[in-house]
Motif scaffolding. Sequence first.
Motif, PDB file in Angstrom:
ATOM      1  N   PRO A 266       0.837  -1.207   0.000  1.00  0.00           N
ATOM      2  CA  PRO A 266       0.000   0.000   0.000  1.00  0.00           C
ATOM      3  C   PRO A 266       0.868   1.252   0.000  1.00  0.00           C
ATOM      4  O   PRO A 266       1.885   1.324   0.694  1.00  0.00           O
ATOM      5  CB  PRO A 266      -0.799  -0.130   1.295  1.00  0.00           C
ATOM      6  CG  PRO A 266      -0.864  -1.607   1.550  1.00  0.00           C
ATOM      7  CD  PRO A 266       0.461  -2.143   1.088  1.00  0.00           C
ATOM      8  N   GLY A 267       0.456   2.224  -0.788  1.00  0.00           N
ATOM      9  CA  GLY A 267       1.220   3.462  -0.876  1.00  0.00           C
ATOM     10  C   GLY A 267       2.125   3.530  -2.089  1.00  0.00           C
ATOM     11  O   GLY A 267       2.788   4.542  -2.311  1.00  0.00           O
ATOM     12  N   CYS A 269       2.679   2.900  -6.409  1.00  0.00           N
ATOM     13  CA  CYS A 269       1.985   2.882  -7.694  1.00  0.00           C
ATOM     14  C   CYS A 269       3.002   2.617  -8.795  1.00  0.00           C
ATOM     15  O   CYS A 269       4.122   3.144  -8.761  1.00  0.00           O
ATOM     16  CB  CYS A 269       1.296   4.236  -7.923  1.00  0.00           C
ATOM     17  SG  CYS A 269       0.545   4.417  -9.550  1.00  0.00           S
ATOM     18  N   VAL A 339       2.198   6.939  -3.608  1.00  0.00           N
ATOM     19  CA  VAL A 339       0.859   7.527  -3.694  1.00  0.00           C
ATOM     20  C   VAL A 339       0.240   7.502  -2.296  1.00  0.00           C
ATOM     21  O   VAL A 339       0.936   7.343  -1.308  1.00  0.00           O
ATOM     22  CB  VAL A 339      -0.040   6.763  -4.707  1.00  0.00           C
ATOM     23  CG1 VAL A 339       0.445   6.984  -6.124  1.00  0.00           C
ATOM     24  CG2 VAL A 339      -0.077   5.275  -4.378  1.00  0.00           C
ATOM     25  N   GLY A 340      -1.091   7.622  -2.236  1.00  0.00           N
ATOM     26  CA  GLY A 340      -1.769   7.604  -0.942  1.00  0.00           C
ATOM     27  C   GLY A 340      -1.494   6.327  -0.175  1.00  0.00           C
ATOM     28  O   GLY A 340      -1.260   5.277  -0.760  1.00  0.00           O
ATOM     29  N   PRO A 341      -1.542   6.382   1.145  1.00  0.00           N
ATOM     30  CA  PRO A 341      -1.135   5.254   1.980  1.00  0.00           C
ATOM     31  C   PRO A 341      -2.013   4.016   1.857  1.00  0.00           C
ATOM     32  O   PRO A 341      -1.576   2.917   2.208  1.00  0.00           O
ATOM     33  CB  PRO A 341      -1.211   5.823   3.401  1.00  0.00           C
ATOM     34  CG  PRO A 341      -2.190   6.958   3.293  1.00  0.00           C
ATOM     35  CD  PRO A 341      -1.968   7.546   1.939  1.00  0.00           C
ATOM     36  N   ASP A 342      -3.220   4.133   1.353  1.00  0.00           N
ATOM     37  CA  ASP A 342      -4.118   2.989   1.299  1.00  0.00           C
ATOM     38  C   ASP A 342      -4.194   2.354  -0.093  1.00  0.00           C
ATOM     39  O   ASP A 342      -4.975   1.424  -0.318  1.00  0.00           O
ATOM     40  CB  ASP A 342      -5.538   3.395   1.722  1.00  0.00           C
ATOM     41  CG  ASP A 342      -5.562   3.894   3.157  1.00  0.00           C
ATOM     42  OD1 ASP A 342      -4.795   3.356   3.969  1.00  0.00           O
ATOM     43  OD2 ASP A 342      -6.341   4.812   3.451  1.00  0.00           O
ATOM     44  N   ALA A 343      -3.390   2.834  -1.014  1.00  0.00           N
ATOM     45  CA  ALA A 343      -3.518   2.370  -2.400  1.00  0.00           C
ATOM     46  C   ALA A 343      -2.317   1.565  -2.847  1.00  0.00           C
ATOM     47  O   ALA A 343      -1.208   1.735  -2.363  1.00  0.00           O
ATOM     48  CB  ALA A 343      -3.692   3.578  -3.329  1.00  0.00           C
ATOM     49  N   GLN A 345      -1.502   0.460  -6.888  1.00  0.00           N
ATOM     50  CA  GLN A 345      -2.188   0.542  -8.174  1.00  0.00           C
ATOM     51  C   GLN A 345      -1.217   0.646  -9.335  1.00  0.00           C
ATOM     52  O   GLN A 345      -0.011   0.840  -9.155  1.00  0.00           O
ATOM     53  CB  GLN A 345      -3.122   1.754  -8.190  1.00  0.00           C
ATOM     54  CG  GLN A 345      -2.404   3.075  -7.956  1.00  0.00           C
ATOM     55  CD  GLN A 345      -3.351   4.244  -7.898  1.00  0.00           C
ATOM     56  OE1 GLN A 345      -4.218   4.380  -8.739  1.00  0.00           O
ATOM     57  NE2 GLN A 345      -3.179   5.109  -6.900  1.00  0.00           N
TER      58      GLN A 345
END
Length: 349
Positions: A266-267, A269, A339-343, A345
């Motif tokens: 997570p976080g 990309c 990227v954001g901590p919960d993603a 991708q």
Amino acid sequence: MTETSKPSFTYRDAGVDIDAGEALVEHIKPLAARTLRPGVMAGIGGFGALFELPRDIREPILVSGTDGVGTKLRLAFEWQRHATVGIDLVAMSVNDILVQGAEPLYFLDYFACGKLSLDVATQVVAGVARGCELAGCALIGGETAEMPGMYPEGEYDLAGFAVGVVEKSALIDGLSIAPGDTVLGLASSGAHSNGYSLIRKILQHAGARPEHDLGGRPLADVIMAPTRIYVRAVLAALAAHGRAVKGLAHITGGGLLENIPRILQPGLCANLRGDAWARPALFQWLQAQGRVSDAEMARVFNCGIGMVLVVEAPAADAIATTLRAQGETVHVLGEIAAVGPDAAQTVIL
């Protein structure tokens, strides 16, 4: 009716030909013999296959994977293209276990049909054996099931599984992937064994025939091209560059968008450049004939990239050179970003 006049049934009367099954085993034995490798103790013909783990691995971790060929088999039936689906079968499993750094050791297959055709079954298993040769693993056993009433005439089902091994300290888990790492892509040989329900729908809509031309080749040759097996090339890269290879993703159903995030924390990309590789003619044709959106293409098909490596940026050129020396077409797709901590991708820019 007297006891002596009552009908006497045999297994053949019920639709199962034991003699044909035994003949198939005899056809398979020389095919399997070509795949033998150190460690095989007992294979085709026994109740169970035996394999001894390599003695040079101090902390062996076994990695296993199972898969089938999917609805690509429908086209194999319709176009009488049985010789390469066995390669597809092996490829889908050995490429899966490869992503954790595992060397495939052995493979077992399951072939089921309503009525056994010795010629068709031999073609299929010959493809399985060829896939094992390409992957460097042994075809060590399997099962042929003739089940009248379960499958329409001329059709069969195909499944299999692979077992590989990796040194515990060399296990690839993607945990070390970090922003700035380079994403490399290895070219696919076509659609591999994913998205064929959509492919068949597009073929029907377009009224396409197997002999139609696609990029200078018959359509059937392009669509039925067997899944590329990346084992030898990737193992060579791992042997030469070790921990500089941080993660691997087999691009199957879900495409680049959904498979790369499976190895990211997570976080993170994977930012891929859309112009980093040219989409093969097959995917351009499918998109045009089916009016498939870019997003749907990226989620269903590999779009020309069958395996992804996430590597340390300073080692990327050397790793690409090693892979190319093994016969792979390598593209520098992009890099890993935060990227954001919960993603986790993939973005195609």
